[in-house]
Enzyme design. Structure first.
Site, PDB file in Angstrom:
ATOM      1  N   ARG A 150      -1.949  -9.724  -2.706  1.00 42.12           N
ATOM      2  CA  ARG A 150      -1.226 -10.352  -3.806  1.00 42.12           C
ATOM      3  C   ARG A 150      -1.433 -11.862  -3.705  1.00 42.12           C
ATOM      4  O   ARG A 150      -1.632 -12.402  -2.621  1.00 42.12           O
ATOM      5  CB  ARG A 150       0.268 -10.033  -3.737  1.00 42.12           C
ATOM      6  N   LYS A 174       5.833  -7.895   0.465  1.00 43.23           N
ATOM      7  CA  LYS A 174       7.164  -7.838  -0.123  1.00 43.23           C
ATOM      8  C   LYS A 174       8.171  -7.353   0.906  1.00 43.23           C
ATOM      9  O   LYS A 174       7.887  -6.463   1.706  1.00 43.23           O
ATOM     10  CB  LYS A 174       7.161  -6.901  -1.335  1.00 43.23           C
ATOM     11  N   HIS A 245      -4.061 -10.718  -9.883  1.00 46.44           N
ATOM     12  CA  HIS A 245      -3.657  -9.317  -9.742  1.00 46.44           C
ATOM     13  C   HIS A 245      -4.753  -8.388 -10.246  1.00 46.44           C
ATOM     14  O   HIS A 245      -4.861  -7.244  -9.802  1.00 46.44           O
ATOM     15  CB  HIS A 245      -2.352  -9.069 -10.497  1.00 46.44           C
ATOM     16  N   ARG A 248      -6.873  -7.614  -7.436  1.00 49.43           N
ATOM     17  CA  ARG A 248      -6.204  -6.603  -6.599  1.00 49.43           C
ATOM     18  C   ARG A 248      -6.474  -5.206  -7.175  1.00 49.43           C
ATOM     19  O   ARG A 248      -6.803  -4.276  -6.438  1.00 49.43           O
ATOM     20  CB  ARG A 248      -4.714  -6.912  -6.563  1.00 49.43           C
ATOM     21  N   HIS A 271       1.709  -0.936  -0.618  1.00 45.57           N
ATOM     22  CA  HIS A 271       2.621  -0.279  -1.541  1.00 45.57           C
ATOM     23  C   HIS A 271       3.658   0.522  -0.756  1.00 45.57           C
ATOM     24  O   HIS A 271       3.316   1.255   0.171  1.00 45.57           O
ATOM     25  CB  HIS A 271       1.873   0.685  -2.466  1.00 45.57           C
ATOM     26  N   TYR A 280      -4.118   4.072  -9.809  1.00 48.24           N
ATOM     27  CA  TYR A 280      -5.533   3.726  -9.726  1.00 48.24           C
ATOM     28  C   TYR A 280      -6.438   4.951  -9.830  1.00 48.24           C
ATOM     29  O   TYR A 280      -7.615   4.818 -10.140  1.00 48.24           O
ATOM     30  CB  TYR A 280      -5.821   2.989  -8.417  1.00 48.24           C
TER      31      TYR A 280
END
Length: 299
Positions: A150, A174, A245, A248, A271, A280
């Protein structure tokens, strides 16, 4: 209500250790709901009920808020009311009965292999004169595509986070979750050139340990990276206009097309849920059809 929100802010900062940006987003969403409750005559947090929360969401929907925004805000309020119930500020949790609007799932934009190659070749050509900004930009693009990081993770990286011998980078994602992501030789070479010839020429008193620096020597910010990606993609004929992004998404797509399994891609991207990574799998329809033709007896 204001006292409860202040206590919740302390909880987010000190106990959950969230980033300032995430804390601001959570507080903004919760404050919106509490403001709506106050407008309806509820003067205390104990008066908050699911009907009030539903009317708050309905009001936002009538003003044209996107379904993704509504889903995010309802999640923020549910987290807040669950915390309030745990800490005894309210007897029951009204947010537990608040449903999230289902967001429309859109396929993420991504470059094809030729477009990605052209993007990185153009960046390499631009730094042929050895300019520190050019060397930095080439390293930024190579690392974004190589790792699927990210943009916030990239600009937050420090020099010591990169293990150049083993070609690994430590990423703080995150929720302050740490992961280690490998990168390939092209990214290694771009990083070596930046660290040897580019970064030393931009270092200033306030640089600190930042891996990537701005033109004035401070830590590179996210806006500058977004501007860089948009501008460099203008040099690639036919390429979609993507931000960091998008690189990414591109990295994830190309990993799957190359045979990586979904769990591996989930780990590399950081994730929390496999469901996030699964989007994806819909990008590579050609790969699915090819596998079907090879595997199914009546294909």
């Amino acid at each position: 209500m204001a006292q409860a929100l202040a206590a919740y802010e302390r909880h987010l900062v000190s106990e959950r250790d969230l980033t300032p940006h995430t804390v601001r987003a959570y507080l903004s969403d919760v404050w919106s709901a509490l403001e709506h409750a106050a407008a309806l005559g509820h003067e205390d947090l104990t008066a908050l009920d699911v009907r009030t929360l539903r009317s708050w969401l309905a009001k936002q929907q009538t003003t044209g808020r996107a379904r993704t925004t509504l889903a995010r805000r309802s999640t923020a309020v549910r987290v807040f009311t669950a915390w309030a119930a745990r800490t005894g500020l309210i007897a029951t949790d009204p947010g537990a009965r608040l449903a999230s609007p289902k967001a429309h799932r859109t396929l993420p934009g991504a470059l094809d292999r030729d477009e990605a190659r052209r993007l990185l070749e153009e960046a390499a050509e631009r730094c042929a004169d050895g300019s520190p900004v050019g060397l930095r930009d080439a390293a930024v693009l190579e690392l974004l595509y190589a790792t699927g990081m990210r943009v916030g993770e990239l600009v937050g990286a420090d020099v010591d986070d990169v293990d150049r011998e083993r070609r690994l980078v430590r990423v703080l994602g995150k929720g302050r979750k740490e992961r280690v992501v490998p990168f390939g030789r092209p990214a290694e070479q771009a990083l070596d050139r930046w660290l040897a010839s580019g970064r030393p020429r931009l270092v200033a008193d306030g640089s600190g340990p930042a891996l990537f620096l701005g033109a004035r020597g401070g830590r590179l910010d996210q806006r500058a990276v977004r501007t860089l990606v948009h501008r460099r993609l203008e040099d690639v004929p036919g390429a979609p206009d993507l931000g960091p992004h998008g690189l990414r998404h591109t990295a994830a797509t190309h990993l799957l097309e190359g045979g990586a399994d979904l769990r591996t891609v989930q780990e590399l991207l950081g994730h929390a849920s496999l469901a996030t990574t699964q989007i994806y799998t819909h990008v590579s329809g050609d790969r699915l059809r090819a596998a079907y033709r090879m595997a199914h007896p009546r294909a």
